[in-house]
Design an enzyme around this catalytic site. Structure first.
Site, PDB file in Angstrom:
ATOM      1  N   GLY A  14       0.768  -1.236   0.000  1.00 16.52           N
ATOM      2  CA  GLY A  14       0.000   0.000   0.000  1.00 16.52           C
ATOM      3  C   GLY A  14       0.801   1.288   0.000  1.00 16.52           C
ATOM      4  O   GLY A  14       0.243   2.346   0.303  1.00 16.52           O
ATOM      5  N   LYS A  15       2.076   1.247  -0.365  1.00 18.81           N
ATOM      6  CA  LYS A  15       2.870   2.482  -0.363  1.00 18.81           C
ATOM      7  C   LYS A  15       2.264   3.534  -1.290  1.00 18.81           C
ATOM      8  O   LYS A  15       2.134   4.704  -0.911  1.00 18.81           O
ATOM      9  CB  LYS A  15       4.320   2.202  -0.786  1.00 18.81           C
ATOM     10  CG  LYS A  15       5.131   1.390   0.196  1.00 18.81           C
ATOM     11  CD  LYS A  15       6.611   1.370  -0.151  1.00 18.81           C
ATOM     12  CE  LYS A  15       6.912   0.838  -1.531  1.00 18.81           C
ATOM     13  NZ  LYS A  15       6.555  -0.597  -1.668  1.00 18.81           N
ATOM     14  N   LYS A  37       9.658   8.391  -8.020  1.00 16.61           N
ATOM     15  CA  LYS A  37      10.002   6.978  -7.846  1.00 16.61           C
ATOM     16  C   LYS A  37      11.326   6.744  -8.573  1.00 16.61           C
ATOM     17  O   LYS A  37      11.350   6.719  -9.808  1.00 16.61           O
ATOM     18  CB  LYS A  37       8.908   6.071  -8.407  1.00 16.61           C
ATOM     19  CG  LYS A  37       7.707   5.935  -7.469  1.00 16.61           C
ATOM     20  CD  LYS A  37       6.720   4.879  -7.963  1.00 16.61           C
ATOM     21  CE  LYS A  37       7.238   3.465  -7.787  1.00 16.61           C
ATOM     22  NZ  LYS A  37       7.215   3.024  -6.371  1.00 16.61           N
ATOM     23  N   ASP A  52       1.963   2.361 -10.866  1.00 20.42           N
ATOM     24  CA  ASP A  52       2.092   3.179  -9.658  1.00 20.42           C
ATOM     25  C   ASP A  52       2.472   4.626  -9.977  1.00 20.42           C
ATOM     26  O   ASP A  52       1.864   5.556  -9.423  1.00 20.42           O
ATOM     27  CB  ASP A  52       3.106   2.555  -8.697  1.00 20.42           C
ATOM     28  CG  ASP A  52       2.569   1.317  -8.004  1.00 20.42           C
ATOM     29  OD1 ASP A  52       1.346   1.060  -8.095  1.00 20.42           O
ATOM     30  OD2 ASP A  52       3.363   0.607  -7.361  1.00 20.42           O
ATOM     31  N   GLU A 115       9.293   7.576  -3.279  1.00 20.76           N
ATOM     32  CA  GLU A 115       8.740   6.256  -2.992  1.00 20.76           C
ATOM     33  C   GLU A 115       9.694   5.163  -3.444  1.00 20.76           C
ATOM     34  O   GLU A 115      10.063   5.078  -4.617  1.00 20.76           O
ATOM     35  CB  GLU A 115       7.386   6.085  -3.678  1.00 20.76           C
ATOM     36  CG  GLU A 115       6.674   4.809  -3.269  1.00 20.76           C
ATOM     37  CD  GLU A 115       5.313   4.670  -3.924  1.00 20.76           C
ATOM     38  OE1 GLU A 115       5.089   3.654  -4.602  1.00 20.76           O
ATOM     39  OE2 GLU A 115       4.482   5.590  -3.771  1.00 20.76           O
ATOM     40  N   GLY A 116      10.097   4.332  -2.490  1.00 22.41           N
ATOM     41  CA  GLY A 116      11.021   3.252  -2.796  1.00 22.41           C
ATOM     42  C   GLY A 116      10.345   2.085  -3.489  1.00 22.41           C
ATOM     43  O   GLY A 116       9.136   2.077  -3.718  1.00 22.41           O
ATOM     44  N   SER A 175      -1.637  -0.010   6.525  1.00 23.81           N
ATOM     45  CA  SER A 175      -2.540  -0.018   5.388  1.00 23.81           C
ATOM     46  C   SER A 175      -3.339  -1.318   5.387  1.00 23.81           C
ATOM     47  O   SER A 175      -2.766  -2.402   5.438  1.00 23.81           O
ATOM     48  CB  SER A 175      -1.735   0.116   4.089  1.00 23.81           C
ATOM     49  OG  SER A 175      -2.556   0.040   2.958  1.00 23.81           O
TER      50      SER A 175
END
Length: 228
Positions: A14-15, A37, A52, A115-116, A175
């Site tokens: 859920g990132k 990203k 994403d 975001e990783g 999440s």
């Protein structure tokens, strides 16, 4: 301009869901926010709109920003270093860090969400993990976890790794996982083990408001962080 590294206890927990909700909440409060990203694997150009980075771009109100948000995209749904090697490329941590630092320079005020890929200890290159990138950036971390059975151990293990590397944990977000134990019950069981890390829950519904998380970050990060 501060950066916040959004990492997780693993993959598909859920990132991006949390990042998108946080972006919308910050924008609703008039804050400047952007997303990045450094590397994406499992990217299908034929379904780019469902990726994403496309979801992050939509949350930012910049549908055409997918390629700006994710400059390094690879097809294979594998660890980024392996996916890149299959396409004849080698990922280098310094390059990923330089990319992220360059993005921070594009936004004078507000927050950059970096975001990783995968979890805290997931490899990004042949010799470096997400944790190595977080420490190289000097950024605080937002740790996202699922609510599945066993998540408490995964959260605490990730926190041990982050704190051992002296990474500031901005917050932990639980999440909601499908077909999992009750979200509130799991959060209640986790909370006593978190020390000074704030805990937020993210139910899986379109109406989830990340406003309290956004307010927490605004209060505790934006006023105190410098360039990573």
């Amino acid at each position: 301009m501060p950066a916040l590294f959004v990492t997780g206890t693993g993959t598909d927990i859920g990132k991006t869901y949390v990042s998108c909700a946080l972006i919308r909440a910050l924008k609703a409060r008039g804050a400047a926010v952007d997303a990045f990203k450094p590397v994406v694997s499992g990217f299908d150009p034929r379904d780019a709109a469902g990726s994403d980075p496309a979801r992050l771009a939509a949350a930012l109100g910049d549908p055409a920003g997918l390629f700006r948000i994710a400059p390094r995209r690879y097809r294979a749904p594998l660890a980024p270093n392996i996916a890149a090697r299959l396409e004849g490329q080698t990922l280098v941590l310094d390059d990923l860090v330089i990319d992220a630092v360059a993005r921070t320079a594009e936004l004078r005020d507000g927050l950059l969400l970096v975001e990783g890929a995968g979890g805290v200890m997931s490899p990004l290159t042949d010799t470096a993990t997400n944790l190595d990138m977080i420490t190289a950036l000097g950024a605080p971390a937002l740790l996202v976890a699922g609510s599945y059975l066993g998540t408490i151990s995964h959260v605490l293990t990730a926190l041990v790794a982050l704190r051992a590397a002296r990474v500031r944990v901005a917050a932990v977000v639980l999440s909601e996982s499908l077909d999992a134990p009750d979200l509130a019950q799991t959060a209640g069981a986790l909370a006593p083990f978190l020390g000074d890390a704030a805990l937020f829950t993210a139910p899986r519904r379109e109406t989830w408001d990340a406003g309290p998380l956004a307010d927490h970050l605004a209060d505790h990060l934006l006023a105190h962080l410098g360039q990573p």
